[in-house]
Scaffold this active site. Structure first.
Site, PDB file in Angstrom:
ATOM      1  N   GLY A  57       4.432  -1.758 -44.595  1.00  0.00           N
ATOM      2  CA  GLY A  57       3.267  -2.267 -43.667  1.00  0.00           C
ATOM      3  C   GLY A  57       2.955  -1.113 -42.800  1.00  0.00           C
ATOM      4  CG  HIS A  64       6.951  -4.293 -37.329  1.00  0.00           C
ATOM      5  ND1 HIS A  64       8.167  -3.622 -36.812  1.00  0.00           N
ATOM      6  CD2 HIS A  64       6.137  -2.968 -37.521  1.00  0.00           C
ATOM      7  CE1 HIS A  64       7.962  -2.663 -36.818  1.00  0.00           C
ATOM      8  NE2 HIS A  64       6.726  -2.012 -37.502  1.00  0.00           N
ATOM      9  CD  GLU A  65       3.164  -3.081 -39.955  1.00  0.00           C
ATOM     10  OE1 GLU A  65       2.487  -2.200 -39.606  1.00  0.00           O
ATOM     11  OE2 GLU A  65       4.480  -2.964 -40.640  1.00  0.00           O
ATOM     12  CB  CYS A  99       8.770   1.333 -37.021  1.00  0.00           C
ATOM     13  SG  CYS A  99       6.935   1.443 -36.828  1.00  0.00           S
ATOM     14  CG  LEU A 100       6.473   3.753 -42.346  1.00  0.00           C
ATOM     15  CD1 LEU A 100       5.191   3.818 -42.992  1.00  0.00           C
ATOM     16  CD2 LEU A 100       7.340   4.515 -43.036  1.00  0.00           C
ATOM     17  CD  GLN A 131       2.486   2.303 -37.726  1.00  0.00           C
ATOM     18  OE1 GLN A 131       2.292   1.432 -38.634  1.00  0.00           O
ATOM     19  NE2 GLN A 131       3.925   2.685 -37.946  1.00  0.00           N
ATOM     20  CG  HIS A 163       2.433  -0.873 -34.959  1.00  0.00           C
ATOM     21  ND1 HIS A 163       3.052   0.075 -34.642  1.00  0.00           N
ATOM     22  CD2 HIS A 163       3.162  -1.001 -35.965  1.00  0.00           C
ATOM     23  CE1 HIS A 163       4.315   0.506 -35.021  1.00  0.00           C
ATOM     24  NE2 HIS A 163       4.119  -0.407 -36.152  1.00  0.00           N
TER      25      HIS A 163
HETATM   26 NI    NI Z   1       5.819  -0.140 -37.499  1.00  0.00          NI
END
Ligand code: NI
Length: 176
Positions: A46, A141-142, A99-100, A51, A145
């Protein structure tokens, strides 16, 4: 176009993102295309617009059958704009997340087990789903953000937070 993913410590990741006001626009399609390219390049589950430095309430996610992760539950490819989450009940479940924006690390995070979510796709068509488990975790999670919340801010037990290659030696675990 593959975009640079901001890493934890960048103040833009702590901002609250803005509501999308116009659907079906070239700018929105270009943003989502960049998000898809970036997520695919990094093999992520995701990605949220902030981000890549765009403070709009847009997330994408999707998880498919992968022989590297035989136990991973599949999640349909989804573009979710202006999301609203409504937990069903109080029950939480702990699970590992990455997480990226926090590369190389993983931690155990409590999330609601079950929830309804609502929002819109890129053309403005409504989306409404009731989900559980891993799908519910990915959405939480997404959407965090969009509120400026990174998963380490939700870790309660730091004995279960660390470097992926140390926690899971010999396994090829993805970052997000
Ligand atoms: Ni993330």
């Amino acid at each position: 176009m593959i975009r640079e993913v901001l890493r934890m410590g960048d103040p833009r990741l702590l901002q609250v993102s803005q509501t999308v006001e116009a659907f079906g626009t070239p700018a929105l399609h270009a943003l989502i295309e960049d998000m898809r390219d970036t997520m695919a390049h990094l093999d992520g589950a995701g990605l949220a617009a902030p981000q890549i430095g765009v403070l709009l309430r847009v997330v994408i996610f999707g998880v498919h059958a992968n022989p590297r992760y035989p136990d991973a539950e599949e999640v349909p490819d989804t573009v979710l704009i202006n999301p609203v989450l409504e937990p069903i009940g109080e029950e939480m479940e702990e699970g590992w997340e990455g997480c990226l924006s926090v590369p190389g690390l993983r931690g155990v995070v409590p999330r609601y087990l079950s929830l309804h979510y609502f929002g819109f796709d890129e053309r403005g068509a409504p989306i409404e789903r009731t989900v559980q488990g891993f799908h519910a975790r990915v959405v939480q999670h997404e959407c965090d953000h969009l509120e400026g919340i990174l998963y380490p801010m939700r870790v309660r037990d730091f004995s279960r937070f660390g470097f992926t290659d140390v926690l899971f030696p010999g396994q090829n675990v993805q970052d997000d």
